[in-house]
Design an enzyme around this catalytic site. Structure first.
Site, short mmCIF file in Angstrom:
data_model
loop_
_atom_site.label_atom_id
_atom_site.label_comp_id
_atom_site.label_asym_id
_atom_site.label_seq_id
_atom_site.Cartn_x
_atom_site.Cartn_y
_atom_site.Cartn_z
N ASN A 62 -1.93 2.04 5.72
CA ASN A 62 -0.88 1.02 5.26
C ASN A 62 -0.51 0.03 6.28
OD1 ASN A 62 1.42 -0.45 4.24
ND2 ASN A 62 2.63 1.26 3.93
N GLY A 63 -0.79 -1.15 6.21
CA GLY A 63 -0.46 -1.91 7.48
C GLY A 63 -1.42 -2.96 7.73
N TRP A 66 -2.85 -2.71 -1.64
CA TRP A 66 -2.51 -3.92 -2.00
C TRP A 66 -3.37 -5.16 -1.07
CZ3 TRP A 66 -0.07 -8.24 0.25
CH2 TRP A 66 0.51 -9.52 -0.69
N HIS A 123 19.53 -35.87 -8.02
CA HIS A 123 18.43 -36.37 -6.63
C HIS A 123 17.04 -35.98 -7.01
CE1 HIS A 123 22.15 -37.99 -4.54
NE2 HIS A 123 22.40 -36.86 -4.90
N LYS A 149 14.04 -14.43 -10.42
CA LYS A 149 13.85 -13.12 -11.44
C LYS A 149 13.12 -13.61 -12.25
CE LYS A 149 14.92 -10.42 -9.81
NZ LYS A 149 15.49 -9.79 -8.66
N GLU A 208 9.27 -13.76 -10.98
CA GLU A 208 8.63 -12.62 -10.86
C GLU A 208 8.27 -12.01 -12.31
OE1 GLU A 208 11.13 -10.67 -6.96
OE2 GLU A 208 12.36 -11.01 -8.88
N GLU A 236 18.65 -17.15 -7.62
CA GLU A 236 18.34 -15.64 -7.93
C GLU A 236 17.84 -15.46 -9.47
OE1 GLU A 236 17.22 -13.11 -6.75
OE2 GLU A 236 17.70 -11.43 -8.04
N LYS A 291 6.97 -4.04 -4.31
CA LYS A 291 8.30 -3.83 -4.04
C LYS A 291 8.80 -3.92 -2.65
CE LYS A 291 12.25 -2.18 -5.58
NZ LYS A 291 12.99 -3.28 -6.29
N ARG A 334 5.27 0.32 -6.02
CA ARG A 334 5.38 -0.48 -4.69
C ARG A 334 4.27 -1.67 -4.77
NH1 ARG A 334 6.94 2.37 -0.16
NH2 ARG A 334 5.44 1.33 1.09
N CYS A 336 0.83 -1.35 -0.07
CA CYS A 336 0.12 0.00 0.02
C CYS A 336 0.91 1.35 0.00
CB CYS A 336 -0.98 0.14 1.20
SG CYS A 336 -2.15 -1.46 1.41
C1 G6P Z 1 9.83 -7.92 -2.26
C2 G6P Z 1 10.64 -7.40 -3.41
C3 G6P Z 1 11.86 -8.16 -3.79
C4 G6P Z 1 12.78 -8.01 -2.41
C5 G6P Z 1 12.11 -8.49 -1.32
C6 G6P Z 1 12.90 -7.84 0.04
O1 G6P Z 1 9.58 -9.27 -2.41
O2 G6P Z 1 9.71 -7.55 -4.53
O3 G6P Z 1 12.45 -7.58 -4.82
O4 G6P Z 1 14.00 -8.89 -2.70
O5 G6P Z 1 10.79 -8.02 -1.14
O6 G6P Z 1 12.93 -6.83 0.23
P1 G6P Z 1 14.09 -5.83 0.80
O7 G6P Z 1 13.56 -4.44 0.53
O8 G6P Z 1 13.87 -6.22 2.23
O9 G6P Z 1 15.13 -6.30 0.26
#
Ligand code: G6P
Length: 611
Positions: free
Chosen positions: A99-100, A73, A507, A488, A491, A484, A606, A27, A2
């Site tokens: 927000n929260g 959100w 395995h 990626k 996502e 990673e 985000k 966000r 949010c």
């Molecule tokens: C969300 C974002 C990711 C990020 C993760 C941790 O899932 O979409 O890109 O790696 O949060 O966020 P931070 O700000 O703690 O690195």
């Protein structure tokens, strides 16, 4: 997650708030809304994008100079117009954004229902709002007082901003656990979840702390604690330019941020890597050097991509510093009664510095006496403020939801920290220390070389964009990079992808391999290289579609059939910083080829400010 924006001052509030909501789109959200207070509250909200809300308001006269706006959100209640914020209180007198999460909303709701309150939405926000409304009306007190009384009963995390129809010159805001920045202008104030909606108007900001309440008019900002004592606002100057949060000619923020990496890595090294004096200058690390050198254990906590940076750090720190390292998901650590002993140092890695699970995990470790070291990108963020010391990654604002430049900057900072401790501890030779210093120094140029092969990577992406599943494999330092790469791709392209240690392939994952499965190896030259080449041969033998990130000029991979993406040679400790770059590009181009909104992938946020 949010996003909140609010304005009070001499301008028309609607355009300021609308633009602010657009800046916060990154966000992650599913609906948007605005409320204005022209001595009468008007609320406009829509499920979907901010642009949809904007379209619905074409031709509507919106003249108020005070207002609040929100991107939601969904947590409590599906994404819908009804559940979108702002909410109006039952009396119709108050509008609020939040927000929260209000954890005890169910019991508060029951209490209110017994008093005859009915609810128009499924949200925890409307419950808190009516709880405040009830106190306001029954006690005949000020809104400020009603908010203070209400918040003493609230369990959870929040930033709330309220407007009162009967006082159309004042905003009341409060914070616990979620971020709130107030921009201080000339007879005007701007409120937002982060600085991006504010910087084009003012660079003077106040970061509101937990348990603080703000009473804001155009020309006045009063901060108080929940005990009703005045707190002097600490006004800071933002070190941020508008260009940093705009696309600057790129199609997407993600692509811009991938291409920024030679510069962001350079910025991260600048002033720290002192080759002439054979030193690494990091004051936070220096200050706690004794504790770091003698640490029994380093515990790393993080989420998402930052957790992968922690895994790379585990390999580097154990290798160079000979200190045992444990890497934990913050969300697991916070709930499992972790053992933190005297002599343990906790590294918290976070791009945003606001991730709710990481924040709470830090609090748990702090209660047990751990020293908290933050590796963070956002200056002044919540985690920065509760850490004992730390190092910023200096990657600049990262807007694309998928983390790219923040990740490589995290790896650079973590490598520098490890090198600095190792030097002090004398756990590596001076020759190795200097070699790795030079290797780090060369990273920005090597990343440029990788970016020069973007067209080739784009072609590989195009070839595999229709795949329904991907396997990413790597070993040693390259294992977290495989994880990673898989993250990626998930996502950005919504393709199912798994990351695995290459040696574990036999395995289980090898059963998935057929002529349709792309299998990507991160296979640059390192201690295990020959074994990884054998694994690649095994994929070739089973007709899997091999893609491999390999060291330029590596003859041992020439007999393989598949797409080889070359990266410049680097020491295995440093190689992860380079090897992730082609994987970022690959995901980006696959996402684009599939016609997806790569900067704002569905359901993702985000900054995950709720658990
Ligand atoms: C969300 C974002 C990711 C990020 C993760 C941790 O899932 O979409 O890109 O790696 O949060 O966020 P931070 O700000 O703690 O690195």
């Amino acid at each position: 997650m949010c996003g909140i924006v609010a304005y009070v001052g001499h301008r028309e509030a609607y355009p300021v708030i609308l633009k602010g909501l657009k800046r916060l789109e990154y966000r992650g959200y599913d609906s948007a809304g605005i409320a204005l207070n022209d001595s009468k509250l008007s609320v406009y909200k829509k499920q979907g994008k901010v642009a949809r809300l904007e379209e619905s308001l074409v031709g509507v006269e919106l003249k108020a100079t005070i207002g609040i706006g929100h991107t939601r959100w969904a947590t409590h209640g599906e994404p819908s117009d009804r559940n979108a914020h702002p909410h109006l209180s039952a009396s119709g007198r108050l509008a609020m954004i939040h927000n929260g999460i209000i954890e005890n909303y169910a019991s508060l709701k029951l209490e209110l229902e017994k008093k005859g309150y009915a609810f128009k939405s499924d949200t925890d926000t409307e419950v808190l709002l009516n709880f405040i409304d009830d106190i306001l009306i029954r006690n005949q007190c000020s809104l400020e007082e009603a908010v203070r009384i209400a918040l003493k009963r609230v369990v959870g995390a929040y930033v709330i901003v309220l407007m009162d129809e009967e006082d159309p010159s004042t905003l009341i805001a409060a914070r616990k656990g979620s971020p709130l920045v107030i921009g201080v202008g000339e007879n005007e104030h701007f409120l937002a979840s982060d600085a991006s909606p504010i910087i084009e108007y003012t660079k003077q900001v106040v970061y509101v702390n937990d348990y603080e309440l703000a009473i804001i008019k155009g020309n006045e900002l009063i901060l108080k604690n929940l005990g009703n004592e005045i707190v002097t606002p600490f006004v800071q100057q933002l070190d941020l330019e508008l260009a940093a949060i705009e696309k600057g000619g790129y199609d997407h923020f993600m692509l811009k941020e991938i291409f920024e990496q030679p510069k962001t890595i350079f910025d991260c090294l600048r002033g720290r890597l002192d080759i002439a004096n054979q030193d690494i200058i990091m004051s936070g690390v220096q200050h706690y050097m004794e504790e770091l050198k003698t640490a029994n254990r380093i515990i790393i906590i993080a989420c998402g991509t930052s957790w992968h940076a922690g895994l790379v750090a585990e390999y580097i720190i154990e290798e160079l510093c000979r200190i045992p390292v444990e890497v934990e998901y913050a969300s697991e650590f916070r709930y499992r009664n972790p053992i933190v002993n005297k002599g343990d140092v906790l590294f918290a890695i976070s791009q945003s510095g606001e991730t709710a699970d990481t924040l709470v995990a830090i609090e748990r470790a702090k209660e047990q006496g751990a020293i908290i070291f933050g590796i963070l990108n956002v200056v002044g963020s919540s985690i920065a403020r509760i850490s004992h010391a730390g190092a910023y990654t200096h990657a600049g604002p990262e807007i694309g939801v998928a983390s790219t430049k923040a990740f490589t900057a995290q790896l650079v900072v973590l490598a520098m920290i490890a090198l600095k401790i190792a030097k002090e501890k004398k756990s590596i030779s001076n020759a190795r220390f200097m070699h790795l210093m030079h290797e780090l120094n060369a990273v920005p140029e090597k990343v440029k070389e990788i970016l020069a092969s973007t067209e080739k990577i784009k072609a590989v992406a195009s070839k595999h964009a229709a795949a329904s599943s991907f396997l990413f494999l790597g070993r040693g330092y390259n294992f977290p990079i495989a994880l990673e790469g898989a993250l990626k791709l998930k996502e950005i392209s919504y393709i199912h992808a798994e990351g695995y240690p290459a040696a574990e392939m036999k395995h289980g994952p090898i059963a998935l391999v057929d002529e349709n499965l792309p299998v990507l190896f991160v296979a640059t030259k390192d201690a295990y290289h020959e074994k990884v080449v054998s694994n690649m041969q095994e994929i070739n033998a089973r007709k899997g579609k091999l893609i491999a990130v390999v060291t330029a000029g590596d003859h041992s991979v020439l007999s393989l059939t598949g797409d080889l993406i070359e990266v410049p040679e680097a020491d295995e400790v440093i190689a992860p910083i380079l090897n992730v770059v082609p994987l970022q590009l690959l995901s980006y181009y696959i996402g684009v080829e599939r016609g997806l909104d790569v900067d704002r992938p569905r359901n993702l946020a985000k900054s995950v400010t709720v658990e």
